[in-house]
Design a protein around this motif. Structure first.
Motif, PDB file in Angstrom:
ATOM      1  N   TRP A 128     -25.708 -28.230 -10.488  1.00 44.71           N
ATOM      2  CA  TRP A 128     -26.750 -27.122 -10.723  1.00 44.71           C
ATOM      3  C   TRP A 128     -27.025 -26.346  -9.719  1.00 44.71           C
ATOM      4  N   VAL A 129     -27.524 -26.830  -8.572  1.00 44.12           N
ATOM      5  CA  VAL A 129     -27.682 -25.931  -7.449  1.00 44.12           C
ATOM      6  C   VAL A 129     -26.631 -24.994  -7.208  1.00 44.12           C
ATOM      7  N   PHE A 130     -25.259 -25.417  -7.038  1.00 44.30           N
ATOM      8  CA  PHE A 130     -24.174 -24.423  -6.719  1.00 44.30           C
ATOM      9  C   PHE A 130     -23.907 -23.570  -7.775  1.00 44.30           C
ATOM     10  N   SER A 131     -24.231 -23.956  -9.023  1.00 43.65           N
ATOM     11  CA  SER A 131     -24.047 -22.880 -10.006  1.00 43.65           C
ATOM     12  C   SER A 131     -24.875 -22.175 -10.251  1.00 43.65           C
ATOM     13  N   HIS A 132     -26.210 -22.178  -9.449  1.00 47.38           N
ATOM     14  CA  HIS A 132     -27.188 -21.415  -9.268  1.00 47.38           C
ATOM     15  C   HIS A 132     -27.585 -21.029  -7.862  1.00 47.38           C
ATOM     16  N   TYR A 133     -26.345 -20.744  -7.323  1.00 49.99           N
ATOM     17  CA  TYR A 133     -26.457 -20.698  -5.732  1.00 49.99           C
ATOM     18  C   TYR A 133     -27.278 -19.407  -5.417  1.00 49.99           C
ATOM     19  N   ARG A 134     -27.056 -18.213  -6.035  1.00 50.66           N
ATOM     20  CA  ARG A 134     -28.097 -17.366  -5.585  1.00 50.66           C
ATOM     21  C   ARG A 134     -29.373 -17.379  -5.764  1.00 50.66           C
ATOM     22  N   LEU A 135     -30.089 -18.132  -6.977  1.00 53.42           N
ATOM     23  CA  LEU A 135     -31.472 -18.462  -7.138  1.00 53.42           C
ATOM     24  C   LEU A 135     -31.713 -19.260  -5.970  1.00 53.42           C
ATOM     25  N   THR A 136     -31.056 -20.345  -5.575  1.00 54.97           N
ATOM     26  CA  THR A 136     -31.408 -21.332  -4.695  1.00 54.97           C
ATOM     27  C   THR A 136     -31.601 -20.623  -3.083  1.00 54.97           C
ATOM     28  N   ILE A 137     -30.664 -19.547  -2.997  1.00 57.09           N
ATOM     29  CA  ILE A 137     -30.525 -18.692  -1.748  1.00 57.09           C
ATOM     30  C   ILE A 137     -32.083 -17.986  -1.811  1.00 57.09           C
ATOM     31  N   THR A 138     -32.212 -17.230  -2.940  1.00 52.43           N
ATOM     32  CA  THR A 138     -33.399 -16.322  -3.000  1.00 52.43           C
ATOM     33  C   THR A 138     -34.897 -17.120  -2.935  1.00 52.43           C
ATOM     34  N   LEU A 139     -34.873 -18.153  -3.539  1.00 53.69           N
ATOM     35  CA  LEU A 139     -35.952 -18.999  -3.519  1.00 53.69           C
ATOM     36  C   LEU A 139     -36.250 -19.592  -1.867  1.00 53.69           C
ATOM     37  N   THR A 140     -35.233 -19.802  -1.379  1.00 52.93           N
ATOM     38  CA  THR A 140     -35.220 -20.343   0.031  1.00 52.93           C
ATOM     39  C   THR A 140     -35.809 -19.056   0.994  1.00 52.93           C
TER      40      THR A 140
END
Length: 292
Positions: free
Chosen positions: A76-88
């Motif tokens: 899930w995390v790496f299929s939503h990589y942009r979201l993870t980076i944005t939140l970080t």
């Protein structure tokens, strides 16, 4: 699980928003036990720093083929990589203005915890052409996690309240509060290492279950909770609502840890076991309305 329920639950759990809310809940537990008014800046800082560190850690541990990972969370995390980076990025940027509301002692503690947390994930030293972080030190991973959580969710609010003359708490009482929180967090951390036993062996992580075995690790979990209950009983002047709320939560946690021996579902760990940190707060609030 229903697809429409799974999607928002995946977002909540795997984006690390839920674990960040757990940090807020643990901060609230400290304020409740000290009968003090919660500091919105401290709670916001706990949320943002937890979100940033957990996302940062999983980004650094990206496998070569995340889409083939046996773990739904990784996929899930790496299929939503942009979201993870944005939140970080948002959480890191939010920490900067929030830190201006802290006193010098709180800033020193926060900076020290940040260094340890980064050292947990970043390769700090090398041996035989392999890079290692603090979590690669045999048996240290569990104690690092429990120490970071207990110091940030207990000591940080206390330091801030003392600097503002909102509370006077003895060193002995502070140590006991930290010790109890340390034992509770340590207990719910070990089952994650048991679940990841095979993967940790492959990655050469010497966690407690890898070193001592699954059965011994489970006994250690329950020993942590037993020690927590002993401290809870010994260092309470009276058996008040807080005592009963925390005792009931500990018993539920012990049962969840026992059940985790058979339960390998990721939702069980990230929702139920981590959720005991929020359950503590909920039970404290409920029992505070009951006159015992």
């Amino acid at each position: 699980m229903n697809k429409h329920l799974r999607q928002p639950l995946d977002l909540l759990l795997f984006s690390n928003i839920f674990i960040a809310l757990c940090a807020v809940a643990q901060g609230m537990v400290t304020y409740h036990l000290l009968d003090a008014k919660p500091d919105k800046y401290i709670l916001a800082l706990l949320f943002c720093s937890t979100l940033a560190l957990y996302n940062f850690s999983i980004i650094l541990s990206k496998p070569k083929k995340p889409e083939e990972s046996p773990f739904r969370r990784v996929r899930w995390v790496f299929s939503h990589y942009r979201l993870t980076i944005t939140l970080t990025i948002i959480s890191i940027l939010s920490i900067i203005p929030l830190s201006f509301f802290l006193n010098s002692s709180s800033l020193i503690l926060l900076f020290g915890l940040a260094l340890i947390s980064l050292g947990y994930s970043l390769p700090l030293f090398s041996f035989q052409d392999k890079c290692y972080s603090l979590r690669n030190i045999p048996g240290v991973k569990l104690f690092l996690i429990a120490a970071i959580w207990s110091l940030s969710c207990v000591l940080l609010p206390i330091l801030e309240m003392e600097s503002n003359n909102e509370i006077i708490i003895t060193l002995n009482d502070t140590i006991i509060l930290i010790a109890k929180r340390f034992l509770f967090i340590a207990a719910i951390t070990v089952p994650f290492d048991i679940r990841d036993l095979f993967q940790d062996k492959t990655n050469e992580l010497k966690t407690i279950p890898v070193i001592l075995g699954e059965k011994t690790a489970l006994l250690i979990c329950q020993s942590f909770l037993a020690a927590y209950l002993i401290l809870l009983f010994l260092f309470n002047d009276k058996l008040d609502s807080n005592y009963f709320a925390l005792t009931i939560c500990t018993i539920i946690t012990g049962w969840l840890i026992f059940k985790s021996k058979w339960e390998k579902n990721e939702y069980y760990y990230f929702f139920y076991l981590d959720g005991t940190m929020i359950l503590q707060l909920i039970l404290l609030i409920i029992f505070s309305t009951i006159h015992l």
